[in-house]
Design a protein around this motif. Structure first.
Motif, PDB file in Angstrom:
ATOM      1  N   ASP A   1      62.892 126.592  29.651  1.00 45.40           N
ATOM      2  CA  ASP A   1      64.068 127.465  29.773  1.00 45.40           C
ATOM      3  C   ASP A   1      63.800 128.618  30.735  1.00 45.40           C
ATOM      4  OD1 ASP A   1      65.830 126.082  28.221  1.00 45.40           O
ATOM      5  OD2 ASP A   1      65.464 127.236  26.399  1.00 45.40           O
ATOM      6  N   GLU A   2      62.643 129.261  30.578  1.00 50.06           N
ATOM      7  CA  GLU A   2      62.312 130.407  31.427  1.00 50.06           C
ATOM      8  C   GLU A   2      62.109 129.970  32.880  1.00 50.06           C
ATOM      9  OE1 GLU A   2      58.786 133.746  31.830  1.00 50.06           O
ATOM     10  OE2 GLU A   2      59.392 133.078  29.826  1.00 50.06           O
ATOM     11  N   ILE A   3      61.478 128.807  33.070  1.00 48.40           N
ATOM     12  CA  ILE A   3      61.291 128.287  34.428  1.00 48.40           C
ATOM     13  C   ILE A   3      62.641 128.027  35.086  1.00 48.40           C
ATOM     14  CG2 ILE A   3      60.463 126.308  35.769  1.00 48.40           C
ATOM     15  CD1 ILE A   3      58.162 126.068  33.754  1.00 48.40           C
ATOM     16  N   ALA A   4      63.553 127.380  34.340  1.00 53.35           N
ATOM     17  CA  ALA A   4      64.882 127.076  34.880  1.00 53.35           C
ATOM     18  C   ALA A   4      65.628 128.350  35.259  1.00 53.35           C
ATOM     19  CB  ALA A   4      65.678 126.263  33.860  1.00 53.35           C
ATOM     20  N   ARG A   5      65.562 129.374  34.409  1.00 54.18           N
ATOM     21  CA  ARG A   5      66.250 130.638  34.706  1.00 54.18           C
ATOM     22  C   ARG A   5      65.596 131.348  35.884  1.00 54.18           C
ATOM     23  NH1 ARG A   5      66.154 131.218  29.011  1.00 54.18           N
ATOM     24  NH2 ARG A   5      64.344 132.604  29.217  1.00 54.18           N
ATOM     25  N   ASP A   6      64.269 131.372  35.887  1.00 55.83           N
ATOM     26  CA  ASP A   6      63.538 132.125  36.910  1.00 55.83           C
ATOM     27  C   ASP A   6      63.704 131.509  38.294  1.00 55.83           C
ATOM     28  OD1 ASP A   6      61.936 134.076  37.936  1.00 55.83           O
ATOM     29  OD2 ASP A   6      60.042 133.201  37.285  1.00 55.83           O
ATOM     30  N   LEU A   7      63.771 130.169  38.344  1.00 57.74           N
ATOM     31  CA  LEU A   7      63.817 129.485  39.641  1.00 57.74           C
ATOM     32  C   LEU A   7      65.219 129.020  40.025  1.00 57.74           C
ATOM     33  CD1 LEU A   7      60.510 127.399  39.528  1.00 57.74           C
ATOM     34  CD2 LEU A   7      60.886 129.742  40.297  1.00 57.74           C
ATOM     35  N   GLY A   8      66.222 129.302  39.199  1.00 56.47           N
ATOM     36  CA  GLY A   8      67.595 129.055  39.591  1.00 56.47           C
ATOM     37  C   GLY A   8      68.116 127.656  39.380  1.00 56.47           C
ATOM     38  N   ALA A   9      67.661 126.949  38.310  1.00 54.37           N
ATOM     39  CA  ALA A   9      68.231 125.641  37.975  1.00 54.37           C
ATOM     40  C   ALA A   9      69.638 125.846  37.437  1.00 54.37           C
ATOM     41  CB  ALA A   9      67.360 124.930  36.949  1.00 54.37           C
ATOM     42  N   ALA A  10      70.585 125.038  37.881  1.00 51.43           N
ATOM     43  CA  ALA A  10      71.987 125.258  37.547  1.00 51.43           C
ATOM     44  C   ALA A  10      72.381 124.603  36.227  1.00 51.43           C
ATOM     45  CB  ALA A  10      72.884 124.740  38.676  1.00 51.43           C
ATOM     46  N   ASP A  11      72.265 123.267  36.146  1.00 52.65           N
ATOM     47  CA  ASP A  11      72.732 122.520  34.981  1.00 52.65           C
ATOM     48  C   ASP A  11      71.714 122.571  33.842  1.00 52.65           C
ATOM     49  OD1 ASP A  11      72.853 119.495  33.606  1.00 52.65           O
ATOM     50  OD2 ASP A  11      74.806 120.425  33.976  1.00 52.65           O
ATOM     51  N   GLY A  12      72.204 122.512  32.595  1.00 56.50           N
ATOM     52  CA  GLY A  12      71.318 122.593  31.441  1.00 56.50           C
ATOM     53  C   GLY A  12      70.298 121.472  31.392  1.00 56.50           C
ATOM     54  N   ASN A  13      70.712 120.231  31.725  1.00 59.37           N
ATOM     55  CA  ASN A  13      69.793 119.100  31.696  1.00 59.37           C
ATOM     56  C   ASN A  13      68.852 119.071  32.900  1.00 59.37           C
ATOM     57  OD1 ASN A  13      70.668 118.184  29.253  1.00 59.37           O
ATOM     58  ND2 ASN A  13      71.821 116.439  30.032  1.00 59.37           N
ATOM     59  N   ASP A  14      69.098 119.926  33.898  1.00 67.24           N
ATOM     60  CA  ASP A  14      68.208 119.981  35.056  1.00 67.24           C
ATOM     61  C   ASP A  14      66.794 120.405  34.662  1.00 67.24           C
ATOM     62  OD1 ASP A  14      70.107 119.127  36.794  1.00 67.24           O
ATOM     63  OD2 ASP A  14      70.509 121.083  37.707  1.00 67.24           O
ATOM     64  N   ARG A  15      66.693 121.188  33.599  1.00 67.90           N
ATOM     65  CA  ARG A  15      65.374 121.652  33.177  1.00 67.90           C
ATOM     66  C   ARG A  15      64.449 120.477  32.865  1.00 67.90           C
ATOM     67  NH1 ARG A  15      67.590 124.203  27.560  1.00 67.90           N
ATOM     68  NH2 ARG A  15      69.522 124.072  28.732  1.00 67.90           N
ATOM     69  N   GLN A  16      65.025 119.342  32.420  1.00 70.29           N
ATOM     70  CA  GLN A  16      64.219 118.168  32.110  1.00 70.29           C
ATOM     71  C   GLN A  16      63.530 117.599  33.353  1.00 70.29           C
ATOM     72  OE1 GLN A  16      66.484 115.174  30.081  1.00 70.29           O
ATOM     73  NE2 GLN A  16      67.385 116.594  28.617  1.00 70.29           N
ATOM     74  N   LEU A  17      64.076 117.873  34.539  1.00 72.02           N
ATOM     75  CA  LEU A  17      63.532 117.295  35.766  1.00 72.02           C
ATOM     76  C   LEU A  17      62.118 117.797  36.061  1.00 72.02           C
ATOM     77  CD1 LEU A  17      66.687 117.439  38.063  1.00 72.02           C
ATOM     78  CD2 LEU A  17      65.768 115.472  36.818  1.00 72.02           C
ATOM     79  N   VAL A  18      61.771 118.982  35.574  1.00 69.21           N
ATOM     80  CA  VAL A  18      60.413 119.494  35.759  1.00 69.21           C
ATOM     81  C   VAL A  18      59.404 118.530  35.133  1.00 69.21           C
ATOM     82  CG1 VAL A  18      58.853 121.414  35.258  1.00 69.21           C
ATOM     83  CG2 VAL A  18      61.254 121.866  35.768  1.00 69.21           C
ATOM     84  N   ILE A  19      59.816 117.879  34.050  1.00 70.03           N
ATOM     85  CA  ILE A  19      58.962 116.897  33.373  1.00 70.03           C
ATOM     86  C   ILE A  19      59.178 115.506  33.957  1.00 70.03           C
ATOM     87  CG2 ILE A  19      58.442 115.832  31.151  1.00 70.03           C
ATOM     88  CD1 ILE A  19      59.596 118.466  29.889  1.00 70.03           C
ATOM     89  N   ALA A  20      60.457 115.108  34.121  1.00 73.82           N
ATOM     90  CA  ALA A  20      60.768 113.743  34.539  1.00 73.82           C
ATOM     91  C   ALA A  20      60.237 113.429  35.932  1.00 73.82           C
ATOM     92  CB  ALA A  20      62.281 113.522  34.481  1.00 73.82           C
ATOM     93  N   VAL A  21      60.382 114.359  36.879  1.00 74.27           N
ATOM     94  CA  VAL A  21      59.897 114.123  38.242  1.00 74.27           C
ATOM     95  C   VAL A  21      58.378 113.927  38.238  1.00 74.27           C
ATOM     96  CG1 VAL A  21      59.548 115.234  40.486  1.00 74.27           C
ATOM     97  CG2 VAL A  21      61.796 115.288  39.412  1.00 74.27           C
ATOM     98  N   TYR A  22      57.699 114.719  37.443  1.00 72.99           N
ATOM     99  CA  TYR A  22      56.234 114.605  37.343  1.00 72.99           C
ATOM    100  C   TYR A  22      55.827 113.229  36.824  1.00 72.99           C
ATOM    101  CZ  TYR A  22      51.444 115.869  35.995  1.00 72.99           C
ATOM    102  OH  TYR A  22      50.081 115.927  35.865  1.00 72.99           O
ATOM    103  N   THR A  23      56.458 112.772  35.733  1.00 76.32           N
ATOM    104  CA  THR A  23      56.067 111.500  35.137  1.00 76.32           C
ATOM    105  C   THR A  23      56.439 110.317  36.032  1.00 76.32           C
ATOM    106  OG1 THR A  23      58.133 111.515  33.842  1.00 76.32           O
ATOM    107  CG2 THR A  23      56.152 112.365  32.771  1.00 76.32           C
ATOM    108  N   ILE A  24      57.585 110.385  36.706  1.00 82.46           N
ATOM    109  CA  ILE A  24      57.988 109.289  37.593  1.00 82.46           C
ATOM    110  C   ILE A  24      57.008 109.156  38.756  1.00 82.46           C
ATOM    111  CG2 ILE A  24      59.732 108.574  39.274  1.00 82.46           C
ATOM    112  CD1 ILE A  24      61.841 109.669  37.338  1.00 82.46           C
TER     113      ILE A  24
END
Length: 417
Positions: free
Chosen positions: A41-64
């Protein structure tokens, strides 16, 4: 009567140290995911992620990208050895985690996180090749379960560690800590881990040879069902990791401080059952244990679906059922992986690469789809567990030609070395 030499005889380090070291190496990727869960949550707010589910991409992009990266290191590990691959991946983890700690844009962070997953994939491939260099059959499954019991403690404590780091400073310190752990692991490997690739098993780094080895590892009927079956059950776990913060805090109303405790408590069940599996697998066989485990997983997932409708939003039902689901994975992951690797002693690196690619990349895609299906309830997640485990059983039946609970690797006599 003389006994055969142990495969550990040539190593500088003992079996216990080997288990802990390989567990640390394999857990670094998990640590890179789970330690930051309280910070999304803090990463998404600090770095300007727009959509609520976008925060998951920090994990999903890494695993993919970690899954994609698994295709490469195995072939080089079969040619140049396991140590160079591990040391390269640790160096990449150290440098790139420090870089993440300096970023100020969400898109740039996703790019660097993806690059980290890509270059650190060797930490999943090379340790499994090392285990296959030294062991086979149910003994390999036993060692893998012991290793898993150690490295699974990472998701148990990692969220709480990440939360504690955030209490003392910014989320950026989490990535500084990850870099420090990678550097310490590199020192340990440099001084203590010898090369386990036998000279006669070295392969040419030639595209036709690589393609032939990978196709052999992929298309073998006795292993492909277990590889894809692992993909599906791991996909459910990745879905849990991707959407865990939203499930607990939004769907079930758990507060920020309690979330890492509950998440870690469910993950602790995998560590416990991996220890149990390491004790029983040589007695009953990897196939018998894992076949019983996947059937039980399906039954528990069916109850999970039922409870998600009947006991909507009630964490007192979700939590114990999720704990049982994760506990049953302790009887699946190591055993499935060992069975899939059994036919490939001479190309362990390439086999580990292609199998880990399908497991990790496929599981990451499945997990991302499950996470993005989150709708404020646990219903989509519950259905995903049931569907994935049911398909996994069908794939195992394909590899076993319709026959479950066979015992192909007999236990050694009690007086054997």
């Amino acid at each position: 009567m003389a006994t055969a030499p142990s495969p550990m005889d040539d190593l500088k380090l003992g079996k216990r140290e080997l288990v802990v070291l390989l567990a640390l190496l394999m857990s670094l990727n998990a640590l890179g995911i789970d330690a930051m869960l309280p910070a999304v949550d803090e990463i998404a707010r600090d770095l300007g992620a727009a959509d609520g589910n976008d925060r998951q991409l920090v994990i999903a992009v890494y695993t993919i990208m970690m899954g994609v990266g698994c295709l490469v290191p195995g072939s080089f590990a079969d040619r140049y050895g396991r140590r160079p691959i591990i040391l390269f991946a640790l160096a990449a983890a150290c440098v790139l985690n420090l870089l993440v700690a300096t970023l100020t844009h969400f898109g740039t962070m996703l790019f660097v996180r993806g690059l980290t997953g890509l270059l650190c994939a060797g930490l999943l491939v090379a340790p499994m090749a090392i285990v296959r260099d030294l062991y086979e059959g149910d003994h390999m499954a036993r060692l893998m379960s012991t290793i898993a019991a150690v490295f699974i403690t990472v998701p148990v404590f990692a969220p709480s560690i990440g939360h504690a780091i955030m209490l003392g400073g910014s989320w950026r310190l989490i990535f500084v800590a990850l870099a420090a752990v990678a550097a310490l692991a590199a020192v340990w490997v440099w001084f203590r881990l010898p090369e386990t690739l036998r000279p006669e098993n070295r392969q040419e780094v030639i595209l036709p040879v690589i393609a032939r080895n990978m196709l052999s590892a992929l298309l073998n009927r006795s292993s492909i069902g277990y590889t894809l079956g692992t993909l599906l059950v791991m996909g459910g776990v990745f879905g849990y990791v991707n959407s865990g913060q939203q499930l607990y805090q939004e769907a079930f109303g758990v507060d920020e401080a309690t979330f890492p405790v509950l998440f870690g408590a469910t993950a602790a069940m995998m560590a416990f059952t991996n220890i149990v599996n390491s004790r029983i697998v040589t007695r009953f066989g990897a196939r018998r244990v894992s076949h019983a485990g996947v059937i039980m997983f399906i039954l528990v997932s069916a109850v999970q679906v039922w409870s998600s409708y009947v006991h909507f939003g009630d964490i007192t039902w979700f939590l114990p059922l999720m704990s049982v689901n994760l506990a049953l994975l302790g009887f699946l992951g190591s055993n499935f992986g060992s069975i899939a690797m059994q036919p490939f002693a001479h190309i362990a690196g390439s086999a580990s690469s292609v199998q880990t690619f399908f497991r990790m990349f496929g599981a990451a895609l499945v997990g991302m789809a499950i996470g993005q299906a989150y709708d404020g309830t646990a219903i989509p997640f519950a259905w995903s567990l049931l569907i994935c485990s049911s398909l996994a059983l069908l794939l195992v039946l394909f590899s076993e030609k319709g026959r479950l609970f066979r015992r192909l690797n007999r236990p050694p006599p009690k007086d054997a070395a």
